[in-house]
Scaffold this active site. Structure first.
Site, PDB file in Angstrom:
ATOM      1  N   TRP A 103       0.839  -1.199   0.000  1.00  0.00           N
ATOM      2  CA  TRP A 103       0.000   0.000   0.000  1.00  0.00           C
ATOM      3  C   TRP A 103       0.874   1.250   0.000  1.00  0.00           C
ATOM      4  O   TRP A 103       1.023   1.948   1.013  1.00  0.00           O
ATOM      5  CB  TRP A 103      -0.938  -0.011   1.210  1.00  0.00           C
ATOM      6  CG  TRP A 103      -2.063  -0.995   1.055  1.00  0.00           C
ATOM      7  CD1 TRP A 103      -2.405  -1.698  -0.064  1.00  0.00           C
ATOM      8  CD2 TRP A 103      -3.020  -1.373   2.064  1.00  0.00           C
ATOM      9  NE1 TRP A 103      -3.497  -2.499   0.180  1.00  0.00           N
ATOM     10  CE2 TRP A 103      -3.899  -2.314   1.478  1.00  0.00           C
ATOM     11  CE3 TRP A 103      -3.215  -1.005   3.396  1.00  0.00           C
ATOM     12  CZ2 TRP A 103      -4.958  -2.887   2.190  1.00  0.00           C
ATOM     13  CZ3 TRP A 103      -4.264  -1.577   4.106  1.00  0.00           C
ATOM     14  CH2 TRP A 103      -5.126  -2.498   3.492  1.00  0.00           C
ATOM     15  N   ASN A 141       2.769   0.281 -10.379  1.00  0.00           N
ATOM     16  CA  ASN A 141       1.482   0.507 -11.037  1.00  0.00           C
ATOM     17  C   ASN A 141       0.577   1.485 -10.311  1.00  0.00           C
ATOM     18  O   ASN A 141      -0.165   2.226 -10.931  1.00  0.00           O
ATOM     19  CB  ASN A 141       0.762  -0.833 -11.178  1.00  0.00           C
ATOM     20  CG  ASN A 141      -0.657  -0.679 -11.692  1.00  0.00           C
ATOM     21  OD1 ASN A 141      -0.854  -0.282 -12.835  1.00  0.00           O
ATOM     22  ND2 ASN A 141      -1.650  -0.946 -10.852  1.00  0.00           N
ATOM     23  N   ASP A 191      -4.287   4.529  -9.909  1.00  0.00           N
ATOM     24  CA  ASP A 191      -3.415   4.024 -10.961  1.00  0.00           C
ATOM     25  C   ASP A 191      -2.515   5.143 -11.488  1.00  0.00           C
ATOM     26  O   ASP A 191      -2.996   6.156 -11.992  1.00  0.00           O
ATOM     27  CB  ASP A 191      -4.285   3.468 -12.098  1.00  0.00           C
ATOM     28  CG  ASP A 191      -3.517   2.527 -12.992  1.00  0.00           C
ATOM     29  OD1 ASP A 191      -3.360   1.353 -12.606  1.00  0.00           O
ATOM     30  OD2 ASP A 191      -3.054   2.967 -14.056  1.00  0.00           O
ATOM     31  N   ASP A 222       5.630  -5.733  -8.823  1.00  0.00           N
ATOM     32  CA  ASP A 222       4.234  -6.032  -8.534  1.00  0.00           C
ATOM     33  C   ASP A 222       3.337  -5.576  -9.697  1.00  0.00           C
ATOM     34  O   ASP A 222       3.598  -4.544 -10.313  1.00  0.00           O
ATOM     35  CB  ASP A 222       3.845  -5.276  -7.249  1.00  0.00           C
ATOM     36  CG  ASP A 222       2.497  -5.694  -6.723  1.00  0.00           C
ATOM     37  OD1 ASP A 222       2.304  -6.895  -6.490  1.00  0.00           O
ATOM     38  OD2 ASP A 222       1.623  -4.814  -6.565  1.00  0.00           O
ATOM     39  N   GLU A 246       5.401  -9.565 -12.060  1.00  0.00           N
ATOM     40  CA  GLU A 246       4.209 -10.361 -11.742  1.00  0.00           C
ATOM     41  C   GLU A 246       3.177 -10.125 -12.839  1.00  0.00           C
ATOM     42  O   GLU A 246       2.679  -9.017 -12.988  1.00  0.00           O
ATOM     43  CB  GLU A 246       3.619  -9.936 -10.398  1.00  0.00           C
ATOM     44  CG  GLU A 246       2.368 -10.722 -10.053  1.00  0.00           C
ATOM     45  CD  GLU A 246       1.394  -9.972  -9.141  1.00  0.00           C
ATOM     46  OE1 GLU A 246       0.490 -10.615  -8.607  1.00  0.00           O
ATOM     47  OE2 GLU A 246       1.528  -8.742  -8.994  1.00  0.00           O
ATOM     48  N   GLY A 250      -3.680 -17.353 -15.710  1.00  0.00           N
ATOM     49  CA  GLY A 250      -3.958 -18.774 -15.636  1.00  0.00           C
ATOM     50  C   GLY A 250      -2.979 -19.552 -16.495  1.00  0.00           C
ATOM     51  O   GLY A 250      -1.809 -19.193 -16.609  1.00  0.00           O
TER      52      GLY A 250
END
Ligand SMILES: *[C@@H]1O[C@H](CO)[C@@H](O)[C@H](O)[C@H]1NC(C)=O
Ligand SMILES: *[C@@H]1O[C@H](CO)[C@@H](O)[C@H](O)[C@H]1NC(C)=O
Ligand SMILES: *[C@@H]1O[C@H](CO)[C@@H](O)[C@H](O)[C@H]1NC(C)=O
Ligand SMILES: *[C@@H]1O[C@H](CO)[C@@H](O)[C@H](O)[C@H]1NC(C)=O
Ligand SMILES: *[C@@H]1O[C@H](CO)[C@@H](O)[C@H](O)[C@H]1NC(C)=O
Ligand SMILES: *[C@@H]1O[C@H](CO)[C@@H](O)[C@H](O)[C@H]1NC(C)=O
Ligand SMILES: *[C@@H]1O[C@H](CO)[C@@H](O)[C@H](O)[C@H]1NC(C)=O
Ligand SMILES: *[C@@H]1O[C@H](CO)[C@@H](O)[C@H](O)[C@H]1NC(C)=O
Length: 533
Positions: A103, A141, A191, A222, A246, A250
């Site tokens: 955060w 980000n 953002d 991240d 990251e 899937g």
């Protein structure tokens, strides 16, 4: 002679600033930890940490440094720590406090909950003394807020033009995923406008300085997929170290693969393989081995370099393996693939203690109740690390994984001369689940299963028959004559001493570049002195 001295000095200037690259990370093995949850300072109440509370529990950079033996003795040669930068520290939110570090408030400052700048430098210095690397988690980000209309004067970027305006993410719409806000309306994550030239320039200067100041060897980035891929090459060049992004996803390879390479980052976390391993090895589960063989094949076609992907079975965002799969052998078999196939193994703290929390926040347990015991899982990981640390002294890590055989019950892969045969049948003995592995080795040649030290003799036409009449244990076969100086299975350890370490097998495979540079500097200064005077 003088020109020799000058060119040597230039070389040195260059090499002193040089930080760890993808090539240098390829042979590493990473232990991922959340700073707040890894170790307590002496004298703190060890029973006071409940993950459900989502509160700070007390771990610090100092307590990581004081407990590095536990990580290094398990054979790891690098750690990845949770974000170090200043976080929201206001009233508790509906999702608790910022103990996890994601955060971000002002990324130009450190999070003083975890210690001082000197504490962080002492941690890095101690890791480097042990010839280990450190990867730091960074959040680019977004920042964090408790309002949809944040007062940006509190943040590093103070102007609202440096953020995208609020919109909820429309999943599946890439533009929306990259410009709208993660989080929700209670804890929104504003953002950052990563197309803004000032943002690009200031993020670049910051990451360059952060890496230089603390001597970090790599970055874990991240939410990398929530930033347009074009942002990353410039940022990574400014960082000057190995970057692993990251890209949460899937089983599909292509959407993840587009983030790796010169147009993106050095590496990404291997979500497609993770997803396939759950599908193939989770018990109960569909037992779909084809998912693994498909990902292996597609990865070699699509990824820029499979040998530096980050292979994992757990992290702070997914349920613990044992919350998905109850059988310990399912973990061991899946883990063998993560260590013995292409990629850098990443083990999330607590996995070696068989923790079983579900998703966030239950998968962020404190480690101390385990008393850091050398459990079976710990010892298994230690063996895998020690064996891989031995292999990476050769060019093994750059060789590509080949599939030898896939059956409904398992798969056999080969990387270099090492064959790994894994199964999804679990612990109970089974008949009729043999895997007949066609190897390239001559019949009658001798192989050793490094997990048991049992000898295997290659059968006719190169076949190796693996049976599970005693349960579904993984098998790692190495040609017997490749183990002479390995320290494995009665072979003596090579006498090559790396650094000042008396540890067997657990030392890193190469000198830390900082030390190489220091040694070279010493030589050059001596030379320079000799020439000049
Ligand atoms: C904490 O306790 C351990 C074991 O008793 C000791 O080795 C270590 O030096 C202590 N650390 C500090 C900071 O006092
Ligand atoms: C995708 O998201 C963007 C940004 O929110 C939006 O402008 C665009 O209309 C969306 N596209 C579709 C097809 O919904
Ligand atoms: C983001 O920055 C770009 C480049 O300066 C600019 O064109 C765009 O309008 C900005 N977006 C917002 C929402 O301010
Ligand atoms: C197994 O995985 C393959 C490849 O991802 C997929 O095509 C297939 O549908 C899966 N089978 C089952 C039973 O889930
Ligand atoms: C999964 O995690 C949840 C919450 O931590 C726990 O209640 C449950 O027992 C776990 N399941 C297993 C199989 O460990
Ligand atoms: C497997 O077969 C052997 C020999 O026929 C038999 O003794 C054993 O009980 C069987 N084991 C299982 C788990 O079925
Ligand atoms: C390892 O052992 C094999 C056979 O036992 C021998 O041929 C080979 O030379 C040895 N290699 C080394 C490096 O000692
Ligand atoms: C090597 O390490 C040992 C143990 O930490 C220490 O006693 C010894 O002084 C060190 N030797 C050198 C040359 O640094």
């Amino acid at each position: 002679m003088l020109s020799l001295a000058i060119s040597l000095s230039l070389f040195l200037l260059f090499s002193i600033a040089r930080a760890a690259t993808a090539d240098q990370w390829r042979g590493r093995s990473i232990y991922q930890l959340i700073t707040d949850r890894f170790a307590l300072p002496n004298g703190t109440d060890p029973s006071a940490c409940d993950p459900a509370e989502r509160a700070y529990c007390g771990g610090t950079w100092n307590t990581i440094r004081e407990n590095l033996d536990y990580i290094q003795d398990a054979g790891f040669t690098a750690i990845w720590i949770s974000p170090v930068n200043e976080n929201y520290d206001g009233p508790r939110t509906v999702y608790g406090d910022a103990y996890h570090g994601y955060w971000i408030k002002d990324f130009s400052k450190l999070n003083n909950r975890f210690g001082t700048a000197d504490d962080l430098k002492a941690l890095v210095a101690e890791l480097h003394r042990r010839e280990m690397y450190i990867m730091v988690d960074v959040v680019i980000n977004n920042v964090m807020s408790t309002s949809l209309k944040p007062d940006y004067s509190q943040y590093f970027f103070e102007d609202s033009s440096m953020y995208h305006p609020y919109c909820p993410i429309q999943w599946g719409n890439t533009t929306s995923e990259q410009t709208c806000w993660l989080g929700d309306t209670k804890v929104p994550l504003p953002d950052v406008n990563t197309s803004h030239p000032t943002v690009i320039a200031q993020y670049g200067d910051w990451i360059h300085d952060l890496v230089q100041e603390y001597q970090f060897d790599g970055l874990r980035i991240d939410a990398a997929k929530h930033v347009h891929v074009d942002f990353w090459p410039t940022f990574a060049a400014k960082a000057g170290v190995f970057c692993m992004g990251e890209v949460f996803s899937g089983v599909e390879v292509d959407p993840v693969a587009q983030y790796q390479g010169p147009q993106g980052l050095d590496s990404v976390l291997n979500y497609p393989m993770y997803t396939a391993l759950v599908e193939a090895f989770g018990i109960p589960g569909p037992g779909n081995i084809t998912a693994v063989s498909t990902v292996i094949e597609q990865s070699q076609n699509s990824f820029h370099d499979t040998t530096v992907l980050g292979n994992f079975l757990e992290n702070q965002d997914v349920p613990r393996w044992h919350n998905i799969s109850v059988d310990p052998q399912s973990l061991y078999n899946a883990m063998v693939l993560n260590f013995m196939m292409d990629g850098i193994p990443v083990v999330y703290y607590g996995q070696e203690q068989s923790f079983s929390g579900s998703s966030d926040p239950y998968n962020r347990e404190p480690l101390w109740p385990s008393q850091y015991q050398q459990t079976d899982a710990y010892k298994f990981i230690q063996t895998l690390n020690q064996f891989r640390n031995y292999l990476v002294k050769t060019d093994w890590a750059t060789q590509k994984t080949q599939i030898l055989t896939a059956s409904p019950y398992g798969i056999a892969v080969m990387k270099g001369k090492i064959i790994s045969v894994v199964t999804n049948i679990g612990s109970p003995p089974r008949n009729g689940t043999d895997i007949a592995v066609k190897s390239p080795f001559e019949s009658s040649s001798s192989m050793i299963n490094i997990l048991t030290c049992q000898q295997w003799v290659v059968g006719s036409r190169g076949y190796l028959d693996v049976q599970y009449t005693k349960g579904g244990q993984p098998v790692i076969l190495a040609p017997a004559d490749s183990l002479n100086d390995s320290g494995f299975c009665g072979n003596t350890l090579s006498t090559t001493v790396v650094g000042n370490s008396t540890r067997q097998n657990s030392a890193a495979s190469s000198l830390h570049p900082w030390r190489l540079s220091a040694a070279a500097l010493f030589i050059a200064l001596t030379l320079h002195w000799a020439i000049k005077y």
